[in-house]
Design a protein around this motif. Sequence first.
Motif, PDB file in Angstrom:
ATOM      1  N   GLN A  62       0.845  -1.488   0.463  1.00  0.00           N
ATOM      2  CA  GLN A  62      -0.190  -0.407  -0.415  1.00  0.00           C
ATOM      3  C   GLN A  62       0.961   0.987  -0.024  1.00  0.00           C
ATOM      4  OE1 GLN A  62      -2.586   0.785   3.564  1.00  0.00           O
ATOM      5  NE2 GLN A  62      -4.436   0.687   1.563  1.00  0.00           N
ATOM      6  N   SER A  63       2.412   1.117  -0.184  1.00  0.00           N
ATOM      7  CA  SER A  63       3.163   2.358   0.672  1.00  0.00           C
ATOM      8  C   SER A  63       4.202   1.908   0.180  1.00  0.00           C
ATOM      9  CB  SER A  63       2.657   2.125   1.475  1.00  0.00           C
ATOM     10  OG  SER A  63       3.692   4.130   2.288  1.00  0.00           O
ATOM     11  N   TYR A  64       4.552   2.670  -1.457  1.00  0.00           N
ATOM     12  CA  TYR A  64       5.916   2.741  -1.928  1.00  0.00           C
ATOM     13  C   TYR A  64       5.911   3.288  -2.625  1.00  0.00           C
ATOM     14  CZ  TYR A  64       3.645  -0.477  -5.844  1.00  0.00           C
ATOM     15  OH  TYR A  64       3.372  -0.662  -6.823  1.00  0.00           O
ATOM     16  N   ASP A  65       7.245   3.790  -3.867  1.00  0.00           N
ATOM     17  CA  ASP A  65       7.484   4.327  -4.822  1.00  0.00           C
ATOM     18  C   ASP A  65       8.428   3.758  -5.801  1.00  0.00           C
ATOM     19  OD1 ASP A  65       9.472   5.180  -3.423  1.00  0.00           O
ATOM     20  OD2 ASP A  65       9.217   7.330  -3.451  1.00  0.00           O
ATOM     21  N   LYS A  66       8.993   4.596  -6.580  1.00  0.00           N
ATOM     22  CA  LYS A  66      10.029   4.103  -7.636  1.00  0.00           C
ATOM     23  C   LYS A  66      11.012   3.605  -6.680  1.00  0.00           C
ATOM     24  CE  LYS A  66      11.664   8.413  -9.508  1.00  0.00           C
ATOM     25  NZ  LYS A  66      12.071   8.876  -8.446  1.00  0.00           N
ATOM     26  N   ASP A  67      11.182   4.240  -5.604  1.00  0.00           N
ATOM     27  CA  ASP A  67      12.416   3.968  -5.412  1.00  0.00           C
ATOM     28  C   ASP A  67      12.680   3.103  -4.274  1.00  0.00           C
ATOM     29  OD1 ASP A  67      13.774   6.242  -6.593  1.00  0.00           O
ATOM     30  OD2 ASP A  67      13.165   7.753  -5.134  1.00  0.00           O
ATOM     31  N   GLY A  68      11.029   2.844  -3.514  1.00  0.00           N
ATOM     32  CA  GLY A  68      10.984   1.908  -2.474  1.00  0.00           C
ATOM     33  C   GLY A  68       9.933   1.664  -1.669  1.00  0.00           C
ATOM     34  N   ILE A  69      10.891   1.338  -0.399  1.00  0.00           N
ATOM     35  CA  ILE A  69       9.495   0.852   0.979  1.00  0.00           C
ATOM     36  C   ILE A  69       9.438   2.183   1.582  1.00  0.00           C
ATOM     37  CG2 ILE A  69       8.928  -0.263   2.813  1.00  0.00           C
ATOM     38  CD1 ILE A  69      10.667  -2.374   1.627  1.00  0.00           C
ATOM     39  N   ILE A  70       8.083   2.732   1.813  1.00  0.00           N
ATOM     40  CA  ILE A  70       7.997   4.538   2.918  1.00  0.00           C
ATOM     41  C   ILE A  70       6.619   3.421   3.649  1.00  0.00           C
ATOM     42  CG2 ILE A  70       6.333   5.998   2.728  1.00  0.00           C
ATOM     43  CD1 ILE A  70       6.901   6.698  -0.245  1.00  0.00           C
ATOM     44  N   TRP A  71       7.575   3.033   5.051  1.00  0.00           N
ATOM     45  CA  TRP A  71       6.620   2.814   6.161  1.00  0.00           C
ATOM     46  C   TRP A  71       6.213   3.706   6.841  1.00  0.00           C
ATOM     47  CZ3 TRP A  71       6.823  -2.933   6.554  1.00  0.00           C
ATOM     48  CH2 TRP A  71       7.147  -3.482   6.332  1.00  0.00           C
ATOM     49  N   PRO A  72       5.447   3.561   7.072  1.00  0.00           N
ATOM     50  CA  PRO A  72       4.317   3.797   8.189  1.00  0.00           C
ATOM     51  C   PRO A  72       4.883   3.978   9.145  1.00  0.00           C
ATOM     52  CG  PRO A  72       3.093   2.463   7.298  1.00  0.00           C
ATOM     53  CD  PRO A  72       4.088   2.161   7.312  1.00  0.00           C
ATOM     54  N   VAL A  73       5.050   5.319   9.921  1.00  0.00           N
ATOM     55  CA  VAL A  73       6.204   5.894  11.073  1.00  0.00           C
ATOM     56  C   VAL A  73       5.993   4.059  12.126  1.00  0.00           C
ATOM     57  CG1 VAL A  73       7.098   6.758  13.061  1.00  0.00           C
ATOM     58  CG2 VAL A  73       6.579   7.683  10.311  1.00  0.00           C
ATOM     59  N   SER A  74       5.260   3.681  12.213  1.00  0.00           N
ATOM     60  CA  SER A  74       4.792   3.166  13.161  1.00  0.00           C
ATOM     61  C   SER A  74       5.682   2.029  13.376  1.00  0.00           C
ATOM     62  CB  SER A  74       2.758   3.456  13.669  1.00  0.00           C
ATOM     63  OG  SER A  74       2.237   2.632  12.505  1.00  0.00           O
ATOM     64  N   ILE A  75       5.204   1.563  12.095  1.00  0.00           N
ATOM     65  CA  ILE A  75       5.937   0.097  12.107  1.00  0.00           C
ATOM     66  C   ILE A  75       7.153  -0.187  11.345  1.00  0.00           C
ATOM     67  CG2 ILE A  75       3.522  -0.735  12.386  1.00  0.00           C
ATOM     68  CD1 ILE A  75       3.713  -1.412   9.473  1.00  0.00           C
TER      69      ILE A  75
END
Length: 600
Positions: free
Chosen positions: A486-499
């Motif tokens: 649900q959360s990434y872009d062309k450069d990689g992962i975008i973790w929700p801060v909480s996890i």
Amino acid sequence: MRLSQMLFVTLREDPAEAEIPSHKLLLRAGYIRRIGSGIYAYLPLMWRVLKKISQIVREEMDATGAQECLLPQLQPSDLWKESGRWDTYTKAEGIMFALIDRQERQLGLGPTHEEVITAIARDTVRSYRQLPLNLYQIQSKFRDEIRPRFGLMRGREFIMKDAYSFDAGEESLKKSYRDMDIAYRNILDRCGLAYTAVEADSGAIGGSASQEFMVLADAGEDEVLYTEDGKYAANVEKAISLPPDIEASPFTSYEKRETPGTETIEKLCDFLKCSPTAVVKNVLYETIYDNGTTVLVLVSIRGDRDVNEVKLQNEVAKLAPQYDANVVISLSVPDEKAQKKWASKPLPLGYIAPDLSDDYIETSKDIAPKFLRFVDKTAVDLTNFVTGANESGYHVVGANWGKEFKLPKLVVDVRKAIAGDRAVHDESQTLQSARGIEVGHIFQLGTKYSQAMGATYTNEEGEEKPISMGCYGFGVSRLAQAAVEQSYDKDGIIWPVSIAPYQAIVIIPNISDTEKVEIAQKLYRDLNKAGVETMLDDRDERAGVKFKDADLIGIPYRIVTGRSLAKGKVEVVDRANKESQEIPLDEIVSTLKQWISEAI
Ligand code: ATP
Ligand code: MG
């Protein structure tokens, strides 16, 4: 943690084994390694993520009054025989890994724990005074999935939180179920995910009400149907709708017509110039019950609609006693090979009528001699309809129930709802479709297991009653990957801060500049001391490589001790939106603490 001391290996290329973005990214960023089919190692960064999710789950479960325990993964077959699920789970669905020990005892590796927990309740609960109770655990489950895929999404060993509630009566069970519903919503909110709760099919586990929690993502294996007013959402397996209106049949008298090459509804309607809503389509299925009996099922349904096989299987399951069976093992459209086992002569496929003769079934011990005939509600009201003539290349037109064809006694609703259908609760709403990843499932089991295994309590009147149970599964490892999906872009992962595995990463662009190295190390120590979970990239690598890696692994805040140090500042980049700010060195700790607490 210092990167120079970590097991830290990232890949530039997408691994060939991965199909969906989250799986590719977790492999590339060094979070997981495949050990075998559906079997993964959680490397240190992943383990931190999993511990964070588990902790959120634990806190929300504890807040409801549930108690954590840990049940054995090795389970004696006897318990599963008591509940009647041993054969279904080892043979039919075949999802349970079974083994035999040195004393020739049969055991299974836990795919779920209803049997174990019910045995415990049977031995420990005596009175209504001990109820309600809710016990949960967070543990690896084993399931011999037929198609393990997408990394942690569908593994054969995976981490689940499973909870089981015990109540005196249905009303109390409903409250326990509502508490779990709220807890699940809290968990998903805290993990930073967009999700919907949907009505779900209760499947083989039994019981009545059930709800699934879907993380919305294109790669989801499930289809969700919902209405924009927010009042309806269901798994397509369970979804209901209003079918489109019938367009009257152009035929007024009964007759047999030659209709060559019209084995599909589309070709037939083109040929006869009629609407598919004027056609009764007859679909053949083959079902096998747990006692080995094969039953041929013929479903008559309106031509423009399809059969929902989950709904059909539920109907077939209800009739199990009629065939001296307990459960359905499989339901499928018989292919040529399957037909050979029972068809006495070639079937008029594509031209079948509702009255297809039972003579097509060659009688034998394990095969029911008659078709099990169902008619879907959509086909009941049709008049002057078109249907097959039981002869290849021929159809009949202008047919009517009660005249040319006998209406099957079993009228059922096995129609598949589809996007674009009108909603039942409000005809002006149309169903929309979305893909979802099922991360949680809550069930009201009722007394199915307590009755089968004798788990009872005495009520206030002194009567002995079976305990009302609920079960509540949550896919911890699946959720971790769903978050990435649900959360990434062309450069990689975008973790929700909480996890996120770490909240911040300090990057030293050039490790030969000792002054900057010292400042970075101090920052790293200060942040950790203040409770900001921080990594330090102190590797002897080019700055570009370090930035790329930081983006790939998805740490929420990147701090760079670079040129701006001349002004007493460092650069901080927010991974989610790539926005960069220069912040004075002595404000870094307090700024990050504030951002993190706002984000969590
Ligand atoms: P599915 O329909 O996806 O197979 P299920 O209905 O079998 O799921 P449950 O038995 O309700 O799932 O298990 C509870 C939760 O465990 C699911 O909601 C899901 O998040 C997770 N889960 C189930 N099977 C797997 C698997 N093979 N790999 C990872 N997680 C899983
Ligand atoms: Mg499953």
